[in-house]
Motif scaffolding. Structure first.
Motif, PDB file in Angstrom:
ATOM      1  N   ARG A 102     -34.313  69.228  31.565  1.00  0.00           N
ATOM      2  CA  ARG A 102     -35.622  69.115  32.216  1.00  0.00           C
ATOM      3  C   ARG A 102     -35.987  70.227  32.965  1.00  0.00           C
ATOM      4  O   ARG A 102     -37.227  70.962  32.941  1.00  0.00           O
ATOM      5  CB  ARG A 102     -35.892  67.785  33.202  1.00  0.00           C
ATOM      6  N   LEU A 103     -34.917  70.724  33.725  1.00  0.00           N
ATOM      7  CA  LEU A 103     -35.107  72.129  34.452  1.00  0.00           C
ATOM      8  C   LEU A 103     -35.206  73.470  33.712  1.00  0.00           C
ATOM      9  O   LEU A 103     -36.070  74.305  34.011  1.00  0.00           O
ATOM     10  CB  LEU A 103     -33.832  72.280  35.677  1.00  0.00           C
ATOM     11  N   LEU A 104     -34.669  73.408  32.721  1.00  0.00           N
ATOM     12  CA  LEU A 104     -34.497  74.374  31.757  1.00  0.00           C
ATOM     13  C   LEU A 104     -35.994  74.457  31.105  1.00  0.00           C
ATOM     14  O   LEU A 104     -36.495  75.679  30.959  1.00  0.00           O
ATOM     15  CB  LEU A 104     -33.534  74.577  30.783  1.00  0.00           C
ATOM     16  N   ILE A 105     -36.262  73.515  30.650  1.00  0.00           N
ATOM     17  CA  ILE A 105     -37.730  73.451  30.127  1.00  0.00           C
ATOM     18  C   ILE A 105     -38.756  73.923  31.099  1.00  0.00           C
ATOM     19  O   ILE A 105     -39.774  74.615  30.513  1.00  0.00           O
ATOM     20  CB  ILE A 105     -37.914  72.066  29.391  1.00  0.00           C
ATOM     21  N   SER A 106     -38.708  73.300  32.051  1.00  0.00           N
ATOM     22  CA  SER A 106     -39.781  73.738  33.289  1.00  0.00           C
ATOM     23  C   SER A 106     -39.561  75.274  33.603  1.00  0.00           C
ATOM     24  O   SER A 106     -40.800  75.728  34.044  1.00  0.00           O
ATOM     25  CB  SER A 106     -39.832  72.589  34.269  1.00  0.00           C
ATOM     26  N   ALA A 107     -38.535  75.739  33.364  1.00  0.00           N
ATOM     27  CA  ALA A 107     -38.402  77.061  33.971  1.00  0.00           C
ATOM     28  C   ALA A 107     -38.479  78.100  32.870  1.00  0.00           C
ATOM     29  O   ALA A 107     -39.116  79.161  33.373  1.00  0.00           O
ATOM     30  CB  ALA A 107     -36.916  77.442  34.410  1.00  0.00           C
ATOM     31  N   SER A 119     -36.304  70.998  20.673  1.00  0.00           N
ATOM     32  CA  SER A 119     -36.912  69.826  21.370  1.00  0.00           C
ATOM     33  C   SER A 119     -35.858  69.151  22.413  1.00  0.00           C
ATOM     34  O   SER A 119     -34.643  69.680  22.559  1.00  0.00           O
ATOM     35  CB  SER A 119     -36.961  68.660  20.247  1.00  0.00           C
ATOM     36  N   ARG A 120     -36.638  68.385  23.492  1.00  0.00           N
ATOM     37  CA  ARG A 120     -35.745  68.063  24.584  1.00  0.00           C
ATOM     38  C   ARG A 120     -34.487  67.216  24.154  1.00  0.00           C
ATOM     39  O   ARG A 120     -33.470  67.454  24.549  1.00  0.00           O
ATOM     40  CB  ARG A 120     -36.569  66.934  25.347  1.00  0.00           C
ATOM     41  N   SER A 121     -34.523  66.436  23.151  1.00  0.00           N
ATOM     42  CA  SER A 121     -33.259  65.792  22.625  1.00  0.00           C
ATOM     43  C   SER A 121     -32.437  66.603  22.033  1.00  0.00           C
ATOM     44  O   SER A 121     -31.101  66.395  22.224  1.00  0.00           O
ATOM     45  CB  SER A 121     -33.615  64.673  21.741  1.00  0.00           C
ATOM     46  N   VAL A 122     -32.686  67.604  21.422  1.00  0.00           N
ATOM     47  CA  VAL A 122     -31.644  68.635  20.835  1.00  0.00           C
ATOM     48  C   VAL A 122     -31.061  69.303  21.832  1.00  0.00           C
ATOM     49  O   VAL A 122     -29.839  69.768  22.017  1.00  0.00           O
ATOM     50  CB  VAL A 122     -32.437  69.801  19.951  1.00  0.00           C
ATOM     51  N   ILE A 123     -31.796  69.858  23.222  1.00  0.00           N
ATOM     52  CA  ILE A 123     -31.197  70.452  24.253  1.00  0.00           C
ATOM     53  C   ILE A 123     -30.364  69.416  24.918  1.00  0.00           C
ATOM     54  O   ILE A 123     -29.057  69.979  25.363  1.00  0.00           O
ATOM     55  CB  ILE A 123     -32.521  70.779  25.146  1.00  0.00           C
ATOM     56  N   VAL A 124     -30.599  68.378  25.119  1.00  0.00           N
ATOM     57  CA  VAL A 124     -29.792  67.404  25.749  1.00  0.00           C
ATOM     58  C   VAL A 124     -28.525  67.224  24.910  1.00  0.00           C
ATOM     59  O   VAL A 124     -27.387  67.216  25.649  1.00  0.00           O
ATOM     60  CB  VAL A 124     -30.496  65.992  25.785  1.00  0.00           C
ATOM     61  N   THR A 125     -28.575  67.120  23.734  1.00  0.00           N
ATOM     62  CA  THR A 125     -27.303  66.988  22.933  1.00  0.00           C
ATOM     63  C   THR A 125     -26.557  68.196  22.901  1.00  0.00           C
ATOM     64  O   THR A 125     -25.227  67.881  23.143  1.00  0.00           O
ATOM     65  CB  THR A 125     -27.683  66.591  21.382  1.00  0.00           C
ATOM     66  N   ARG A 126     -27.124  69.106  22.858  1.00  0.00           N
ATOM     67  CA  ARG A 126     -26.403  70.679  23.064  1.00  0.00           C
ATOM     68  C   ARG A 126     -25.560  70.554  24.489  1.00  0.00           C
ATOM     69  O   ARG A 126     -24.340  70.954  24.552  1.00  0.00           O
ATOM     70  CB  ARG A 126     -27.141  71.745  22.905  1.00  0.00           C
ATOM     71  N   LEU A 127     -26.254  70.312  25.617  1.00  0.00           N
ATOM     72  CA  LEU A 127     -25.867  70.387  26.868  1.00  0.00           C
ATOM     73  C   LEU A 127     -24.708  69.654  26.961  1.00  0.00           C
ATOM     74  O   LEU A 127     -23.406  69.664  27.446  1.00  0.00           O
ATOM     75  CB  LEU A 127     -26.833  70.204  27.874  1.00  0.00           C
ATOM     76  N   ARG A 128     -24.870  68.201  26.455  1.00  0.00           N
ATOM     77  CA  ARG A 128     -23.954  67.095  26.479  1.00  0.00           C
ATOM     78  C   ARG A 128     -22.472  67.492  25.697  1.00  0.00           C
ATOM     79  O   ARG A 128     -21.454  67.421  26.275  1.00  0.00           O
ATOM     80  CB  ARG A 128     -24.433  65.927  25.775  1.00  0.00           C
ATOM     81  N   ALA A 129     -22.812  68.023  24.586  1.00  0.00           N
ATOM     82  CA  ALA A 129     -21.631  68.479  23.748  1.00  0.00           C
ATOM     83  C   ALA A 129     -20.645  69.599  24.626  1.00  0.00           C
ATOM     84  O   ALA A 129     -19.652  69.700  24.433  1.00  0.00           O
ATOM     85  CB  ALA A 129     -21.838  68.887  22.175  1.00  0.00           C
ATOM     86  N   MET A 140     -42.996  75.193  31.186  1.00  0.00           N
ATOM     87  CA  MET A 140     -43.242  75.360  29.789  1.00  0.00           C
ATOM     88  C   MET A 140     -43.222  74.050  29.079  1.00  0.00           C
ATOM     89  O   MET A 140     -42.121  73.174  29.518  1.00  0.00           O
ATOM     90  CB  MET A 140     -42.271  76.227  29.058  1.00  0.00           C
ATOM     91  N   SER A 141     -44.071  73.253  28.470  1.00  0.00           N
ATOM     92  CA  SER A 141     -43.682  72.008  27.661  1.00  0.00           C
ATOM     93  C   SER A 141     -43.007  72.480  26.422  1.00  0.00           C
ATOM     94  O   SER A 141     -43.518  73.528  25.617  1.00  0.00           O
ATOM     95  CB  SER A 141     -45.025  71.342  27.765  1.00  0.00           C
ATOM     96  N   ALA A 142     -42.315  71.446  25.812  1.00  0.00           N
ATOM     97  CA  ALA A 142     -41.591  71.736  24.772  1.00  0.00           C
ATOM     98  C   ALA A 142     -42.606  71.858  23.437  1.00  0.00           C
ATOM     99  O   ALA A 142     -43.705  70.985  23.326  1.00  0.00           O
ATOM    100  CB  ALA A 142     -40.746  70.562  24.258  1.00  0.00           C
ATOM    101  N   SER A 143     -42.618  73.171  22.726  1.00  0.00           N
ATOM    102  CA  SER A 143     -43.580  73.297  21.424  1.00  0.00           C
ATOM    103  C   SER A 143     -42.836  73.182  20.292  1.00  0.00           C
ATOM    104  O   SER A 143     -41.641  73.023  20.224  1.00  0.00           O
ATOM    105  CB  SER A 143     -44.037  74.508  21.718  1.00  0.00           C
ATOM    106  N   PRO A 144     -43.582  73.058  19.120  1.00  0.00           N
ATOM    107  CA  PRO A 144     -43.186  72.998  17.910  1.00  0.00           C
ATOM    108  C   PRO A 144     -41.917  74.094  17.662  1.00  0.00           C
ATOM    109  O   PRO A 144     -40.953  73.737  17.073  1.00  0.00           O
ATOM    110  CB  PRO A 144     -44.102  73.097  16.921  1.00  0.00           C
ATOM    111  N   SER A 145     -42.134  75.254  18.053  1.00  0.00           N
ATOM    112  CA  SER A 145     -41.111  76.369  18.031  1.00  0.00           C
ATOM    113  C   SER A 145     -40.006  76.426  18.755  1.00  0.00           C
ATOM    114  O   SER A 145     -39.116  77.354  18.730  1.00  0.00           O
ATOM    115  CB  SER A 145     -41.973  77.520  17.976  1.00  0.00           C
ATOM    116  N   SER A 146     -39.932  75.400  19.891  1.00  0.00           N
ATOM    117  CA  SER A 146     -38.909  75.512  20.971  1.00  0.00           C
ATOM    118  C   SER A 146     -37.845  74.397  20.598  1.00  0.00           C
ATOM    119  O   SER A 146     -38.710  73.412  19.871  1.00  0.00           O
ATOM    120  CB  SER A 146     -39.505  75.415  22.069  1.00  0.00           C
TER     121      SER A 146
END
Ligand SMILES: C[S@@+](CC[C@H](N)C(=O)[O-])C[C@H]1O[C@@H](n2cnc3c(N)ncnc32)[C@H](O)[C@@H]1O
Length: 283
Positions: free
Chosen positions: A30-35, A9-19, A1-7
């Motif tokens: 990247r893996l979660l988005i593609s899965a 965003s990659r940067s939000v995901i990265v920030t949450r994972l880092r936190a 899946m590519s990031a869409s307006p309703s999903s």
């Protein structure tokens, strides 16, 4: 899946994972988005990962020796360091096959993966070897279900039970390579493991008893009955436990040696059944 307006965003995901403490947040995102098949699925996967569920359990698979191994919830996640066990076992199986195959029809290596978990080690060996007759055993029904799926394509027999107990007796004295990545964490140390292991992997996959070597001892005691003359038992252990594991092998009349990879931070102890009675030379 590519990031869409309703999903997310990659940067939000990265920030949450880092936190949440992820060291490899970019790769994980990247893996979660593609899965994920849908934005809702992606959001749910990120929530589960942020809640501490191992990435492999969220994805449903782990990469091991270049293979994609299916890993169900509650099943031990194959570790990168276990690739040393596979490399050593594959090299010994190839040697045995070339000795047995000289002047004869091509030899099928008989391989047993005890404490198989998801079946990752057996699957990697089957992929590395040209011809293999593979048997795998685990005591945990969830692991057995997972291993059956991962090993179906290579025609392996996967049994549920305690170590050698479910194996067909016709295998006695015929096994070329016996591998066991058994639990080897001392009971007292289980509570100090990272939460991903402590909470999300079953205790039976981790706890090796007071000194961590209870299961390995039973594996070594049983091995001479199943190994062909000159064949090998390989177990993963820690660097600290290696000297004791060597002693255990020697007491079981197996000729021990240690293989170590600094790159993988991995230790494997190999015990060879003497080729003939009284032969003390490892191959
Ligand atoms: C450290 S995990 C390794 C799994 C797999 N070999 C791998 O490397 O990914 C240990 C496995 O041993 C299994 N196990 C523990 N005690 C066992 C026993 N007595 N007989 C068979 N399997 C056992 C656990 O269920 C678990 O799947």
């Amino acid at each position: 899946m590519s990031a869409s307006p309703s999903s997310p965003s990659r940067s939000v995901i990265v920030t949450r994972l880092r936190a949440a403490g992820s060291v490899f947040a970019e790769d994980e995102a990247r893996l979660l988005i593609s899965a994920a098949r849908t934005p809702a699925a992606l959001a749910a996967m990120v929530d589960r990962r942020v809640a501490g569920i191992p990435l492999e359990h969220v994805l449903g698979w782990a990469e091991f020796c270049g293979l994609r191994i299916s890993v169900d919830l509650g099943v031990f996640v194959p570790r990168r360091r276990t690739e040393l066990l596979v490399r050593q076992a594959a090299a010994l199986a190839r040697q045995a096959a070339s000795r047995a195959g000289q002047g004869l029809a091509r030899h099928r290596s008989v391989v047993v993966d005890l404490c198989c978990g998801s079946g990752a080690v057996g699957a990697a060996l089957a992929a590395a070897l040209e011809r293999v007759e593979l048997y795998a055993v685990d005591i945990d029904p969830a692991a057995v279900r997972c291993a059956r799926r991962n090993l179906a394509a290579v025609g392996a027999q996967v049994y549920e039970g305690d170590l050698y107990e479910p194996l067909p007796t016709t295998l006695r004295g015929r096994v070329d390579v016996l591998v066991a990545n058994a639990p080897y964490v001392p009971t007292e140390a289980v509570g100090m493991l990272p939460s991903e292991a402590r909470i999300h992997e079953p205790r039976v996959a981790l706890d090796g008893g007071a000194d961590g070597l209870d299961v390995l001892r039973r594996v070594a005691v049983g091995a001479p009955l199943w190994l062909a003359p000159g064949a090998h038992l390989l177990v993963e252990t820690s660097d600290r436990q290696a000297p004791q594991t060597v002693e255990i092998m020697a007491r079981c009349r197996l000729i021990p040696r240690v293989a170590r990879s600094e790159e993988l931070n991995a230790t494997v102890v190999i015990g060879t059944r003497p080729a003939r009675h009284g032969d003390r030379t490892a191959s």
